[in-house]
Design a protein around this motif. Sequence first.
Motif, PDB file in Angstrom:
ATOM      1  N   ALA A 162     -39.298  35.033   5.253  1.00  0.00           N
ATOM      2  CA  ALA A 162     -38.779  33.962   4.406  1.00  0.00           C
ATOM      3  C   ALA A 162     -39.467  32.631   4.696  1.00  0.00           C
ATOM      4  N   GLY A 190     -43.437  32.949   3.874  1.00  0.00           N
ATOM      5  CA  GLY A 190     -43.825  33.334   2.522  1.00  0.00           C
ATOM      6  C   GLY A 190     -44.662  34.592   2.476  1.00  0.00           C
ATOM      7  N   ARG A 208     -41.488  33.985  -2.424  1.00  0.00           N
ATOM      8  CA  ARG A 208     -40.167  33.378  -2.235  1.00  0.00           C
ATOM      9  C   ARG A 208     -39.070  34.439  -2.228  1.00  0.00           C
ATOM     10  N   LYS A 219     -35.747  35.915  -3.299  1.00  0.00           N
ATOM     11  CA  LYS A 219     -34.993  35.755  -4.538  1.00  0.00           C
ATOM     12  C   LYS A 219     -33.576  36.329  -4.449  1.00  0.00           C
ATOM     13  N   PHE A 275     -38.073  39.785  -2.402  1.00  0.00           N
ATOM     14  CA  PHE A 275     -38.954  38.632  -2.536  1.00  0.00           C
ATOM     15  C   PHE A 275     -39.713  38.728  -3.866  1.00  0.00           C
ATOM     16  N   GLU A 276     -40.477  37.728  -4.185  1.00  0.00           N
ATOM     17  CA  GLU A 276     -41.268  37.737  -5.411  1.00  0.00           C
ATOM     18  C   GLU A 276     -42.247  38.907  -5.445  1.00  0.00           C
TER      19      GLU A 276
END
Length: 327
Positions: free
Chosen positions: A132, A135, A139, A141, A232-233
């Motif tokens: 987190a 990165g 990001r 989510k 995450f993205e």
Amino acid sequence: MKIALLGTNFGQAHVAVYAARTDMEVVMFGRDPQKTAHAAGQFGLASSTDMDAAFTDPSFDLVDICLPVPLHASYVLRALEAGKHALVELPLADDIEDAKRVTAAAARSDKHVFVDMFERFIPANQALFDAASEGTYGRLKQLTLWNMTAPLWPGASLGLKALPLEAMHSDMDIITRALGVPQDVTVTSVARDKDSAAIEAIFGFDGATARSSISSLMPKAWGARGGYTATFEHGILDATSTMGFDGKPSGTVTAYTAYTAYTADGPHELDLPSADQYTDMIEHVMAVLRGQAENQISPDSVLQALQLTLDIDQRVNRNRTTGQRPR
């Protein structure tokens, strides 16, 4: 290092770590003479029912407080006033103003205060925090945390009165460390009896969401199980852990990534070190006291998570007694 360990119930999780070390002397303090002597004797330690001696005896360097939650803040303050370091079981307090008073007193003192945020030392959680903050997969989510347990601790209640502070606080720490303070919170709960219940909490952030699911409704054969799914993205971290009657936990973290730019082999289990969170937490305390590390579990670092935990506790237990619907 000479340590006064206050409390014979959860204090046994700490004393097992102390007993394996050769660089400290520990005295266990409790109210019941027989129970205290028995708990300490299992590890070859001295015992006492004179709780005041933990603060008045100048030979003690650190007071380890494993007492009921309402006593935490006052005993930490007493340790600081006596010129001693303090390690306190979570949560730091059951009132945010008391927690702030401890934080201010610790800031003024030349002694250290440590809060046993043991979940920060679990490798699976460290993998989440690192991903987190760095990165690694873009990001964060969506974060879902779940813990479902049977009544594995005789005499311990895990009903609605106990679950927020005793079981959800660690989740709140993980959520605030990974995503910050939520903009909105929704809480629902159900109880089977005074000692078994479940709570669901959903948290809204700017561009992210989180959920914490806690249950003590499981049968004994279930043991204790938990984990998280962090979306995450560009990838997912999925962690699971189990604990049976032997008390030995096992767990894995699997990474799933959306693009080959992030990994060459698709889903794969992370290579994490084997660790015991209490052993690592106490080693961190000792490293700080030796001047080899900065305090990572100081009172000021837990205030956001504690405020969120107390908010959930108020919603669950206020609404239960008044008949209001949780929001």
